[in-house]
Design a protein around this motif. Sequence first.
Motif, mmCIF file in Angstrom:
data_model
loop_
_atom_site.group_PDB
_atom_site.id
_atom_site.type_symbol
_atom_site.label_atom_id
_atom_site.label_comp_id
_atom_site.label_asym_id
_atom_site.label_seq_id
_atom_site.Cartn_x
_atom_site.Cartn_y
_atom_site.Cartn_z
ATOM 1 N N VAL A 2 0.841 -1.194 0.000
ATOM 2 C CA VAL A 2 0.000 0.000 0.000
ATOM 3 C C VAL A 2 0.876 1.244 0.000
ATOM 4 N N THR A 3 0.824 1.992 -1.073
ATOM 5 C CA THR A 3 1.498 3.288 -1.142
ATOM 6 C C THR A 3 0.558 4.341 -0.564
ATOM 7 N N LEU A 4 1.027 5.085 0.421
ATOM 8 C CA LEU A 4 0.211 6.115 1.065
ATOM 9 C C LEU A 4 0.720 7.500 0.672
ATOM 10 N N ASN A 5 -0.174 8.398 0.398
ATOM 11 C CA ASN A 5 0.207 9.766 0.049
ATOM 12 C C ASN A 5 0.478 10.542 1.338
ATOM 13 N N ASN A 6 1.743 10.677 1.676
ATOM 14 C CA ASN A 6 2.137 11.302 2.935
ATOM 15 C C ASN A 6 1.896 12.806 2.978
ATOM 16 N N ASP A 7 1.454 13.373 1.870
ATOM 17 C CA ASP A 7 1.124 14.796 1.834
ATOM 18 C C ASP A 7 -0.380 15.053 1.970
ATOM 19 N N VAL A 8 -1.157 13.984 2.132
ATOM 20 C CA VAL A 8 -2.610 14.111 2.261
ATOM 21 C C VAL A 8 -3.010 13.758 3.688
ATOM 22 N N TYR A 9 -3.798 14.603 4.320
ATOM 23 C CA TYR A 9 -4.313 14.321 5.658
ATOM 24 C C TYR A 9 -5.339 13.196 5.568
ATOM 25 N N PRO A 10 -5.317 12.229 6.484
ATOM 26 C CA PRO A 10 -4.480 12.107 7.681
ATOM 27 C C PRO A 10 -3.274 11.199 7.510
ATOM 28 N N PHE A 11 -2.920 10.871 6.242
ATOM 29 C CA PHE A 11 -1.786 9.968 6.014
ATOM 30 C C PHE A 11 -0.446 10.647 6.301
ATOM 31 N N ASN A 12 -0.489 11.943 6.572
ATOM 32 C CA ASN A 12 0.739 12.637 6.974
ATOM 33 C C ASN A 12 1.048 12.445 8.457
ATOM 34 N N ILE A 13 0.236 11.647 9.158
ATOM 35 C CA ILE A 13 0.455 11.356 10.582
ATOM 36 C C ILE A 13 0.979 9.920 10.714
ATOM 37 N N ARG A 14 2.139 9.772 11.325
ATOM 38 C CA ARG A 14 2.760 8.453 11.434
ATOM 39 C C ARG A 14 1.860 7.466 12.164
ATOM 40 N N ASP A 15 1.237 7.873 13.247
ATOM 41 C CA ASP A 15 0.373 6.957 13.996
ATOM 42 C C ASP A 15 -0.793 6.450 13.146
ATOM 43 N N VAL A 16 -1.288 7.290 12.257
ATOM 44 C CA VAL A 16 -2.379 6.871 11.376
ATOM 45 C C VAL A 16 -1.884 5.795 10.402
ATOM 46 N N ALA A 36 -4.427 6.480 -1.432
ATOM 47 C CA ALA A 36 -3.635 5.266 -1.268
ATOM 48 C C ALA A 36 -3.681 4.494 -2.575
ATOM 49 N N ALA A 37 -2.700 3.645 -2.789
ATOM 50 C CA ALA A 37 -2.650 2.874 -4.035
ATOM 51 C C ALA A 37 -1.934 1.561 -3.792
ATOM 52 N N ILE A 38 -2.240 0.579 -4.620
ATOM 53 C CA ILE A 38 -1.526 -0.692 -4.584
ATOM 54 C C ILE A 38 -0.528 -0.681 -5.735
ATOM 55 N N THR A 39 0.707 -0.385 -5.401
ATOM 56 C CA THR A 39 1.783 -0.367 -6.396
ATOM 57 C C THR A 39 3.047 -0.901 -5.742
ATOM 58 N N TRP A 40 4.173 -0.690 -6.399
ATOM 59 C CA TRP A 40 5.428 -1.192 -5.838
ATOM 60 C C TRP A 40 6.532 -0.126 -5.995
ATOM 61 N N PRO A 41 6.510 0.918 -5.143
ATOM 62 C CA PRO A 41 7.565 1.931 -5.207
ATOM 63 C C PRO A 41 8.912 1.395 -4.742
ATOM 64 N N VAL A 42 8.918 0.209 -4.125
ATOM 65 C CA VAL A 42 10.174 -0.417 -3.705
ATOM 66 C C VAL A 42 10.686 -1.281 -4.851
ATOM 67 N N GLU A 43 11.810 -0.879 -5.449
ATOM 68 C CA GLU A 43 12.457 -1.665 -6.498
ATOM 69 C C GLU A 43 13.960 -1.618 -6.270
ATOM 70 N N THR A 44 14.550 -2.767 -5.991
ATOM 71 C CA THR A 44 15.975 -2.846 -5.706
ATOM 72 C C THR A 44 16.679 -3.631 -6.813
ATOM 73 N N TRP A 45 17.950 -3.944 -6.583
ATOM 74 C CA TRP A 45 18.668 -4.791 -7.537
ATOM 75 C C TRP A 45 18.235 -6.243 -7.413
ATOM 76 N N GLY A 46 17.841 -6.667 -6.217
ATOM 77 C CA GLY A 46 17.473 -8.059 -6.010
ATOM 78 C C GLY A 46 18.678 -8.968 -5.863
ATOM 79 N N GLY A 47 19.673 -8.786 -6.716
ATOM 80 C CA GLY A 47 20.869 -9.621 -6.679
ATOM 81 C C GLY A 47 22.115 -8.874 -6.267
ATOM 82 N N HIS A 48 21.975 -7.627 -5.844
ATOM 83 C CA HIS A 48 23.123 -6.833 -5.363
ATOM 84 C C HIS A 48 22.671 -6.080 -4.127
ATOM 85 N N PRO A 49 23.502 -6.036 -3.077
ATOM 86 C CA PRO A 49 23.038 -5.476 -1.797
ATOM 87 C C PRO A 49 22.834 -3.974 -1.772
#
Length: 582
Positions: free
Chosen positions: A256-270, A451-464
């Motif tokens: 779940v990608t959350l828009n941290n600039d939109v209330y109330p997703f800008n609150i960590r506890d939320v 909020a959205a279902i996407t994958w903003p996390v993209e790494t090398w997978g095979g390199h640290p």
Amino acid sequence: MCIRDRWVPPVHWTDGTQQVCTDTLWYVGQLDGSWFNALAAEKPIYNDDFTKMTVKLRKGIYWSDGVEFTADDVIYTVKCQMDHPGMLYSAFFNTFVEDVYKTDDYTVVFKLKKPNSRFHVQFVVRWSACYIMPKHIFEKVEDPMAYDFNPPVSLGPYVLESYDPAGYWTLWKKREDWQRTSVGMVYGEPKPKYLLWVHYGPISKQVMAMSRHELDLSQLFSPEGWESLRKKDPYARAWYKDFPWACFGDPAAPGVTLNNDVYPFNIRDVRWALALTIDIVPTLMRAYSGAARITALPNTPTRLYFDWYYKPLEDWLRNFTINVDGEQFKPYDPDASIKLAEESRKKGYKVPSEPEKIREIFGYGWWKYAPEVAEKLLEKHGFRRDKNGKWLLPDGKPWKFTILTQPPDIWPLQARLGVVIAQQWRKFGIDVRTEANKMCWTIQNRGDYDAAITWPVETWGGHPDLYRFLEYWHSVYYRPIGEIANSRNPTRYKSKELDRVIEEMKMTPWESPKNIELGREAMKIMIKDMPLITMVGQNQLVPVDEYYWTNFPSAENPYAYPLPSGGNYRVVLPRLEPTGRR
């Protein structure tokens, strides 16, 4: 057919061009971390302060029209993109390149405007990269951005034979001089004489084509599609011979990608409250039929990353706490994957019983299902329930928002995941709905979403090294809502602590062990802040039909990542073996 889109957006990666026609300097294996010197003869060479990078090129490589590949092609590629702002790598090269020149026909030197220990990664294929342009073709073109480059001269082991103008299929033929390509030199002769990329449409049509032995491999299957195929086709197999079948080596992590600039997703506890109201096991049983590899880290759960990140951070996760009404709550459940395996076993699937083997397949832990804790976190910030148990914002208005997803026919599992999560949050009392939209990424980058279902996390997978993923989370790249954000940080999350880690990474050599330490530190910062809720590794059901060809990569023989749409698939072709069936 337009080949220029390897350098000019919009980019299309699934017609074979990046797999067998274009080429670049290096490739890294997503599964095993193997390094492939392609057009380059060796790894990049930096000076001490990372302001100069030297590349030694492989000799004896030729374009398909008989012209030799040299340093002039690399230099032209960089300068052409710098001179044309609309090209894919124009902004990056203009930011960092002061000059690019050759000292001989096989040595290129990049003089950089400022230190960059990762400059070379723009020419390293994990999925795609900056592919090299043929200088002798493009220098004669008036406008490189308008030139279709059709038919293309090839630097890879295949040439374009034919294609459907409507875009439904593309046919490639093996070069007679395949030995004069990087693949031929390093891996040997590609076995198939012809390669046909076909757009079959719905999964049901792919199942029928594969069961008739008209389709050798596919991707983006659903669990239901695979169940249907394996019952129809005795020659069909997936990555694993048994459940969960799918390959989890993809260097991306949906959630779940959350828009941290939109209330109330800008609150960590939320954000934490939303994570703690997702019951991970039933969620993945319903969305993925249990065929999932869990990830609590904002990272990709590939096997190598288990050793670099997941296992070393396990004790920290077990002891990690969040403050709830003055008390310290431990949100991590180390046995989440064990529970997922147990539920899958109840469904009749064959699942190992040893905890370590379970974790190798299904991943490690996730967050506890703790709605009572989530309730306290929300009440702390003035949220309250109405008489029907529905959550109200502090101003008394109903709390409602939308989860954006890709359409089911594009990414079926992610679309389904969004529906299941929305149901979980509605059960908790939040008015949540889903919206499937093929413009999902564009909408996110504009900031016009909750909020959205996407994958903003993209790494090398095979390199640290995590710098590739983390760089664009630096606050210097932050853009407010209304301005186009980069696609790697649509959350619009900012952190001075994370900035500090990224800055230190930038001045640390790519292969230094210190990078892993910095990567772990970044993981801790992001877990504390929970800017997005990562959930699973990308589930890639890539079935193959072994009627005509065998020795496709598999869990028993994981010599390469199995996805045929990636640039790395070229290393599979020399290893395939014909069955002799006609």
